[in-house]
Design an enzyme around this catalytic site. Structure first.
Site, short mmCIF file in Angstrom:
data_model
loop_
_atom_site.label_atom_id
_atom_site.label_comp_id
_atom_site.label_asym_id
_atom_site.label_seq_id
_atom_site.Cartn_x
_atom_site.Cartn_y
_atom_site.Cartn_z
N CYS A 2 50.40 19.55 75.87
CA CYS A 2 49.50 19.77 75.97
C CYS A 2 48.21 21.22 76.99
CB CYS A 2 48.46 18.11 76.90
SG CYS A 2 49.07 16.63 75.94
N ARG A 27 52.11 26.60 74.12
CA ARG A 27 52.17 25.09 74.88
C ARG A 27 52.49 24.30 73.69
NH1 ARG A 27 51.18 25.42 80.35
NH2 ARG A 27 51.39 23.19 80.14
N TRP A 75 49.73 17.55 72.32
CA TRP A 75 50.82 17.32 72.13
C TRP A 75 51.34 16.14 72.39
CZ3 TRP A 75 55.64 16.09 73.69
CH2 TRP A 75 56.87 16.64 72.79
N ASN A 99 47.24 16.04 80.49
CA ASN A 99 48.79 16.37 80.61
C ASN A 99 48.87 15.45 80.88
OD1 ASN A 99 51.02 18.02 79.54
ND2 ASN A 99 49.47 19.83 81.13
N GLY A 100 50.18 14.67 80.50
CA GLY A 100 50.93 14.16 80.64
C GLY A 100 51.51 12.69 80.20
N GLU A 479 73.32 29.06 72.41
CA GLU A 479 72.27 30.41 72.34
C GLU A 479 72.32 30.76 71.38
OE1 GLU A 479 69.54 30.05 74.15
OE2 GLU A 479 68.57 31.61 73.49
N LYS A 483 68.33 29.39 69.39
CA LYS A 483 67.68 29.62 68.84
C LYS A 483 66.93 30.53 66.97
CE LYS A 483 65.74 31.28 71.46
NZ LYS A 483 66.10 31.14 72.76
N GLU A 486 65.04 26.43 66.04
CA GLU A 486 64.46 26.36 66.44
C GLU A 486 63.30 26.81 66.10
OE1 GLU A 486 62.66 26.56 70.86
OE2 GLU A 486 64.09 28.45 70.77
N HIS A 502 89.17 20.43 64.48
CA HIS A 502 89.60 19.44 65.05
C HIS A 502 88.15 18.63 64.09
CE1 HIS A 502 92.68 20.30 67.35
NE2 HIS A 502 92.08 20.92 68.44
N LYS A 601 55.86 24.88 74.36
CA LYS A 601 56.61 26.12 75.23
C LYS A 601 57.27 24.99 76.82
CE LYS A 601 57.97 29.38 76.59
NZ LYS A 601 58.98 30.34 76.50
O1 M6R Z 1 60.73 26.64 81.30
P1 M6R Z 1 62.55 25.78 80.98
O2 M6R Z 1 62.76 27.09 81.28
O3 M6R Z 1 62.59 24.50 82.01
O4 M6R Z 1 62.56 25.55 79.63
C1 M6R Z 1 63.77 24.75 79.45
C2 M6R Z 1 63.53 24.58 77.61
O5 M6R Z 1 62.66 23.45 77.39
C3 M6R Z 1 63.69 25.78 76.64
O6 M6R Z 1 64.56 26.87 77.03
C4 M6R Z 1 63.95 25.82 75.22
O7 M6R Z 1 64.95 25.02 75.08
C5 M6R Z 1 63.41 26.71 74.23
N1 M6R Z 1 62.13 26.48 73.91
C6 M6R Z 1 64.31 27.70 73.59
O8 M6R Z 1 64.51 28.14 73.49
#
Ligand code: M6R
Length: 606
Positions: A2, A27, A75, A99-100, A479, A483, A486, A502, A601
């Protein structure tokens, strides 16, 4: 997660709130709303969907008129995205944005229901709104204090009391919140971009502080109602840094900012050719005593940690392990006196990473944090902090933060290697010199981004896709795969190349796309054998390879060459084509690249 914005001043609050909320869109959210003090009382407008949906609704029901208000992007956690679950919540006396997550909301709800309170939403936030109403006796400060005594969980609250039309109250715990300080106007916000158009000056709010925001000033009190002197911070970047600057998406802009971010992060930390992390507590003496290193993070940050683990073990020969923060915090980790816990987080607010850090501290372990957001919770609570200087990262998909996190891990590994004598001074200088030369090589890759676009066009219709690699290339594959999935919504998995046979190789049939990463000389031939195993079964292969290696024409359908450098450092280069490939694939599939569905985010809930 949020986003919250609050405003008091002379401007049209509705416009300031919507504008600020747009800056927090990154966010992640699925509904939005605002509340503004009008002459007749507090007017609330809220709607499921994007801010455009909220604006459309405001055009229908009338834009709230006034110069003091609070706004929110939600969110969804408790209850689906809907008009009724959107914030603000409350009644004609009290209005709240949150938020939370309130962990004891069911218990509180029962208590309030027994006192004849009725609830219309499924949210935990409405329970807090009703609790505020229950305690309210004309004294807003006392009301807020009683409420936070009774709620458990994480929160940043922005609150308006109808009896106090010239004030906004705010309080936080484990969810970020700042106070923006303007001339004759003040703000609350979840993050700096929301206020940058109006001011660069801000306070960081700490836990157990209650903010009273007024047009002419901001007062911050402790729970005993004593005024607190706060340190004024000034944002070091301006509004352009938080805007797209001509790029179609933040993600592309941030991919292209990597050479600059890398330079800014490493140059000040290499003195006379040697790593100088400027962390007083990180002494050679401390390094020599380290038994084991635990690298704790989530998502992309944990994959940067995997590269860090490889570098530390190879260069400094200290055992290191990478733990996902959500597992670490409940996994009863074995932490010994001389261990070191390194947490990595772009936002510095990730709930699980913060909890892992607190756990390590509680056990008396030295904690070091690698964080991008200055003054964030993790940065403030770690024993030692190393900031990455990537500038604001707005796109949900992390790109430039990842490369600078890796670069700091390399410097840590080199500093350790020097202290332990596993590398000579000359060797360390050699690596540092190479790191300083990498921004230029990153630029060379970016200059050929069209090649990645072409490869993306060859794979854009895939439903499933596999990434394979060994060692450091496996970490890179993780990674690359994250990417892609997502932002493009293509199902993708990363495998250690030798592990495929395996079980997973049964999924490789005609035209199944495989991206193979092969940048390490010592295991190159082994990876090539694994590629042959999949091509034999019909896979369509894109090989991302170290430019130094000779590649037989028939080994892959497509080959993407990465400029060569020391093998251990090559992730700083090789990740860029993987990022570009994911980006262009998502664009070609018409996805909302910067705001992928269901994602936020900054993940401030567990
Ligand atoms: O703010 P942070 O680096 O702690 O966030 C960690 C993950 O939430 C963040 O890297 C997430 O995996 C990204 N969306 C990946 O692109």
């Amino acid at each position: 997660m949020c986003g919250i914005v609050g405003y008091i001043g002379k401007r049209n609050a509705s416009e300031v709130l919507i504008d600020g909320l747009r800056k927090l869109e990154y966010r992640g959210y699925d509904s939005a709303g605002i509340a503004v003090f009008e002459e007749e009382g507090i007017k609330v407008v809220k709607a499921k969907g994007r801010l455009d949906d909220l604006e459309e609704k405001m055009n229908l029901v009338g834009k709230p008129k006034g110069s003091c208000g609070i706004g929110h992007t939600r969110w969804a956690t408790h209850g689906e995205p809907s008009d009724v679950n959107s914030h603000p919540h409350g009644n004609s006396r009290i209005t709240l944005v949150h938020n939370g997550i309130i962990e004891n909301y069911l218990e509180l709800k029962e208590r309030l229901a027994a006192k004849n309170y009725l609830f219309e939403s499924q949210t935990d936030t409405e329970v807090v709104a009703k609790l505020l109403d229950y305690y309210y006796d004309g004294n807003p400060f006392e009301t807020v204090r009683k409420v936070i005594e009774n709620v458990k969980g994480s929160y940043a609250f922005g609150i308006m009391f109808a009896d106090f039309p010239n004030q906004i109250f705010a309080v936080r715990k484990d969810s970020p919140m700042i106070v923006g300080l303007g001339e004759g106007e003040n703000f609350i916000a979840s993050d700096v971009p929301a206020i940058l158009k109006y001011t660069k000056d801000y306070y960081l709010i700490d836990e157990d502080e209650i903010v009273v925001l007024e047009e002419g000033g901001t007062k911050i009190y402790n729970l005993d109602h004593e005024l607190i002197e706060k340190q004024r911070h000034t944002a070091t970047w301006d509004i352009e840094a938080a805007e797209k600057g001509g790029y179609p998406h933040f993600m592309l802009k941030e991919i292209f900012e990597q050479p600059d971010a890398l330079r800014k992060t490493v140059q000040p930390r290499i003195k006379d050719g040697l790593p100088d992390l400027q962390v007083d507590s990180f002494t050679d003496d401390l390094i020599r005593k380290i038994g084991k290193i635990h690298i704790v993070a989530c998502g992309t940050a944990s994959y940067a940690g995997m590269i860090g683990k490889c570098a530390i073990e190879k260069l400094a020969r200290i055992p290191a392990e990478v733990c996902i923060a959500s597992e670490f915090r409940y996994g009863d980790p074995i932490l010994k006196e001389n261990d070191l816990v390194i947490v990595i987080s772009q936002s510095g607010e990730t709930a699980d990473t913060l909890a892992a850090l607190r756990l390590a501290k509680k056990k008396g372990i030295h904690t070091m944090a690698i964080v991008n957001v200055v003054g964030s919770s993790i940065a403030r609570e770690a024993d030692s902090i190393i900031y990455t200087w990537a500038g604001p990262e707005i796109a949900v998909a992390s790109t430039k933060a990842y490369t600078v996190q890796m670069s700091v891990m390399y410097l840590i590994a080199l500093k350790m290697a020097l202290a332990l004598g596993t590398l000579s001074e000359e060797e360390v200088k050699g690596y540092c010199g190479t790191i300083l030369s990498l921004p230029e090589k990153q630029q060379q890759i970016l200059d050929q981004s069209d090649t990645c676009k072409y490869f993306a066009s060859r794979f854009q219709n895939a439903e499933h896709l596999f990434y394979i690699g060994r060692g450091i290339d496996y970490a890179l594959s993780m990674e690359g795969s994250l990417k892609l999935k997502e932002i493009s919504y293509i199902h993708s998995e990363a495998y250690a190349a030798g592990e495929l046979k395996h079980g997973t190789i049964s999924l490789i049939t005609d035209n199944v796309p495989v991206i193979a990463v092969a940048t390490q000389e010592n295991i190159y031939e082994k990876t090539i054998s694994n590629i042959k195993e999949v091509t034999t079964r019909g896979a369509k292969v894109l090989l991302v390879v170290n430019d130094r290696f000779e590649v037989n024409e028939d080994i892959a359908n497509y080959v993407l060459r990465v400029p060569t450098t020391d093998d251990i450092l090559i992730p700083l280069l090789a990740v860029i084509p993987l990022q570009l490939f994911a980006y262009y694939t998502a664009v070609l599939r018409g996805c909302d690249v910067d705001k992928p569905r269901n994602l936020a985010k900054s993940v401030t809930v567990e």
